[in-house]
Design a protein around this motif. Structure first.
Motif, PDB file in Angstrom:
ATOM      1  N   GLY A 240       0.844  -1.191   0.000  1.00  0.00           N
ATOM      2  CA  GLY A 240       0.000   0.000   0.000  1.00  0.00           C
ATOM      3  C   GLY A 240       0.875   1.236   0.000  1.00  0.00           C
ATOM      4  O   GLY A 240       0.931   1.978   0.983  1.00  0.00           O
ATOM      5  N   ILE A 241       1.586   1.450  -1.097  1.00  0.00           N
ATOM      6  CA  ILE A 241       2.474   2.603  -1.256  1.00  0.00           C
ATOM      7  C   ILE A 241       2.061   3.333  -2.531  1.00  0.00           C
ATOM      8  O   ILE A 241       1.137   2.917  -3.224  1.00  0.00           O
ATOM      9  N   GLY A 242       2.763   4.419  -2.857  1.00  0.00           N
ATOM     10  CA  GLY A 242       2.380   5.211  -4.019  1.00  0.00           C
ATOM     11  C   GLY A 242       2.398   4.424  -5.314  1.00  0.00           C
ATOM     12  O   GLY A 242       1.508   4.556  -6.147  1.00  0.00           O
ATOM     13  N   THR A 243       3.432   3.593  -5.485  1.00  0.00           N
ATOM     14  CA  THR A 243       3.549   2.783  -6.708  1.00  0.00           C
ATOM     15  C   THR A 243       3.855   1.344  -6.317  1.00  0.00           C
ATOM     16  O   THR A 243       5.023   0.932  -6.270  1.00  0.00           O
ATOM     17  N   PRO A 244       2.822   0.534  -6.024  1.00  0.00           N
ATOM     18  CA  PRO A 244       3.061  -0.850  -5.595  1.00  0.00           C
ATOM     19  C   PRO A 244       3.867  -1.670  -6.592  1.00  0.00           C
ATOM     20  O   PRO A 244       4.631  -2.556  -6.195  1.00  0.00           O
ATOM     21  N   GLU A 245       3.709  -1.367  -7.883  1.00  0.00           N
ATOM     22  CA  GLU A 245       4.409  -2.150  -8.899  1.00  0.00           C
ATOM     23  C   GLU A 245       5.926  -2.086  -8.718  1.00  0.00           C
ATOM     24  O   GLU A 245       6.634  -3.042  -9.055  1.00  0.00           O
ATOM     25  N   LYS A 246       6.414  -0.976  -8.197  1.00  0.00           N
ATOM     26  CA  LYS A 246       7.861  -0.868  -7.987  1.00  0.00           C
ATOM     27  C   LYS A 246       8.329  -1.866  -6.932  1.00  0.00           C
ATOM     28  O   LYS A 246       9.418  -2.435  -7.041  1.00  0.00           O
ATOM     29  N   PHE A 247       7.518  -2.067  -5.908  1.00  0.00           N
ATOM     30  CA  PHE A 247       7.873  -3.038  -4.875  1.00  0.00           C
ATOM     31  C   PHE A 247       7.881  -4.451  -5.449  1.00  0.00           C
ATOM     32  O   PHE A 247       8.796  -5.240  -5.175  1.00  0.00           O
ATOM     33  N   GLN A 249       8.437  -5.316  -8.476  1.00  0.00           N
ATOM     34  CA  GLN A 249       9.600  -5.471  -9.344  1.00  0.00           C
ATOM     35  C   GLN A 249      10.878  -5.619  -8.519  1.00  0.00           C
ATOM     36  O   GLN A 249      11.785  -6.380  -8.899  1.00  0.00           O
ATOM     37  N   THR A 250      10.960  -4.932  -7.388  1.00  0.00           N
ATOM     38  CA  THR A 250      12.119  -5.081  -6.501  1.00  0.00           C
ATOM     39  C   THR A 250      12.260  -6.528  -6.056  1.00  0.00           C
ATOM     40  O   THR A 250      13.368  -7.083  -6.039  1.00  0.00           O
ATOM     41  N   LEU A 251      11.145  -7.154  -5.701  1.00  0.00           N
ATOM     42  CA  LEU A 251      11.180  -8.557  -5.296  1.00  0.00           C
ATOM     43  C   LEU A 251      11.671  -9.447  -6.434  1.00  0.00           C
ATOM     44  O   LEU A 251      12.486 -10.357  -6.222  1.00  0.00           O
ATOM     45  N   ARG A 252      11.185  -9.176  -7.637  1.00  0.00           N
ATOM     46  CA  ARG A 252      11.635  -9.972  -8.785  1.00  0.00           C
ATOM     47  C   ARG A 252      13.134  -9.775  -9.019  1.00  0.00           C
ATOM     48  O   ARG A 252      13.854 -10.729  -9.322  1.00  0.00           O
ATOM     49  N   ASP A 253      13.588  -8.545  -8.875  1.00  0.00           N
ATOM     50  CA  ASP A 253      15.016  -8.270  -9.058  1.00  0.00           C
ATOM     51  C   ASP A 253      15.868  -9.000  -8.015  1.00  0.00           C
ATOM     52  O   ASP A 253      17.023  -9.344  -8.281  1.00  0.00           O
ATOM     53  N   LEU A 254      15.294  -9.230  -6.834  1.00  0.00           N
ATOM     54  CA  LEU A 254      16.006  -9.960  -5.790  1.00  0.00           C
ATOM     55  C   LEU A 254      16.005 -11.463  -6.040  1.00  0.00           C
ATOM     56  O   LEU A 254      16.693 -12.208  -5.332  1.00  0.00           O
ATOM     57  N   GLY A 255      15.206 -11.897  -7.013  1.00  0.00           N
ATOM     58  CA  GLY A 255      15.151 -13.316  -7.348  1.00  0.00           C
ATOM     59  C   GLY A 255      13.906 -14.032  -6.879  1.00  0.00           C
ATOM     60  O   GLY A 255      13.736 -15.228  -7.130  1.00  0.00           O
TER      61      GLY A 255
END
Length: 333
Positions: A240-247, A249-255
């Motif tokens: 529940g942040i301004g741009t959830p999609e960024k979070f 994508q961060t998880l995907r970038d972490l693997g």
């Protein structure tokens, strides 16, 4: 509530719904300008006031920016105190945030998160909050999200912007995502801080660089290394942040494998019923619940150990422009 997609069209895109709403945007912009112009004798604190705000409605990365500035000042021997409105909290203040006694429901999620790094005062009336913080012995004030507030005099105003989204379609609410026109807002800014990767920074420069007359710095959000192995971890992620999609994508970038992504509204409450549903869904297919650091402070106590979090921090490759802006202010402390 998710903002309409046309808010984030390029400014060169055809008007459509944004054009139809433009008369209402003109009224909103005029009202904001009148409110700022009508304010007389803003409160002038006896200590430096650094404002971290934005032109966009919603999240642009202000909270990580505030944390980064707190830590940067601390490394030079200065202690900052945050004054914020406390969006979503029931208390009007001024009140100093005490995590042992206050919840996100009392003061808002961001003040609880920020209180782990610095003293935080919540006040609907920002000027009263600054007065209370100064009386409490504050050395430097960080005014969180007060750029359009005319009742407190600022020594330095930093405008934070998401480099990927920039200033959206360049229009003011409700036709676009802005609280005031870009040219009007940037005329009061002392520093612009854009957050994003290299490609996003390049896009931001192409679209908006010519409008920025003050110094600009680039930064990015990077996950804090906690020792957690995210590789191939199957998760149900909610944010529940301004741009959830960024979070996500961060998880995907972490693997991590984001099997289910649940975007929530910024600051959305997390009732037990919602958490029960997500936990049941996750257990049914063997997923781990995971959320953001800001969302985690809104979790009921029973869920604190059942949901993983991914803290992120703002990193600046070069602090020199920020330090140059801070130097005349800090020399007065």
């Amino acid at each position: 509530m998710k903002p309409p997609a046309f808010w984030h069209n390029l400014p060169t895109a055809p008007g459509g719904a944004a054009r139809l709403l433009s008369p209402f945007s003109a009224l909103y912009a005029a009202a904001t300008a009148r409110r700022i112009a009508k304010a007389t004798a803003p409160h002038r604190a006896g200590i430096p006031v650094i404002c971290v705000g934005n032109l966009n409605a919603g999240g642009t990365g202000k909270t990580p920016t505030v944390i980064a500035i707190i830590q940067h000042l601390a490394a030079s021997g200065f202690t900052a105190t945050v004054v914020t409105r406390g969006y979503g909290g029931s208390l009007t203040g001024p009140v100093r945030v005490e995590p042992k006694h206050h919840s996100a429901g009392d003061v808002g999620d961001e003040p609880i998160l920020l209180s782990a790094f610095a003293p935080v005062w919540v006040a609907r009336d920002r000027a009263q909050g600054v007065v209370a913080a100064e009386a409490d012995g504050a050395q430097i004030i960080l005014l969180d999200d007060g750029f359009q507030n005319p009742h407190v005099s600022k020594d330095l105003s930093i405008v934070v912007v998401d480099a990927a989204r920039g200033f959206g379609n360049g229009r003011v609410l409700p036709a676009g995502p802005l609280r005031e026109p870009v040219a009007v807002g940037l005329a009061r800014a002392d520093l612009v801080l854009s957050i994003g990767n290299d490609a996003e920074q390049n896009l931001f420069q192409t679209m908006w660089g010519s409008m920025i007359a003050c110094p600009q710095v680039s930064a990015r959000l990077t996950p804090l290394q906690t020792g957690m192995d995210w590789d191939k971890l199957r998760v149900l992620a909610f944010a529940g942040i301004g741009t959830p999609e960024k979070f996500f994508q961060t998880l995907r970038d972490l693997g991590a494998e984001v099997v289910r992504a649940v975007p929530l509204s910024d600051h959305q409450s997390l009732p037990i019923a919602l958490l029960h549903r997500m936990e049941a869904e996750a257990k049914a297919v063997g997923l781990q619940l995971v959320t953001t650091e800001k969302d985690a402070v809104r979790l009921p106590d029973a869920y604190r150990q059942r949901v993983l979090t991914v803290p992120v921090r703002l990193t600046l490759p070069d602090w020199s422009k920020v330090d140059a802006a801070l130097q005349p202010i800090l020399s007065r402390v």
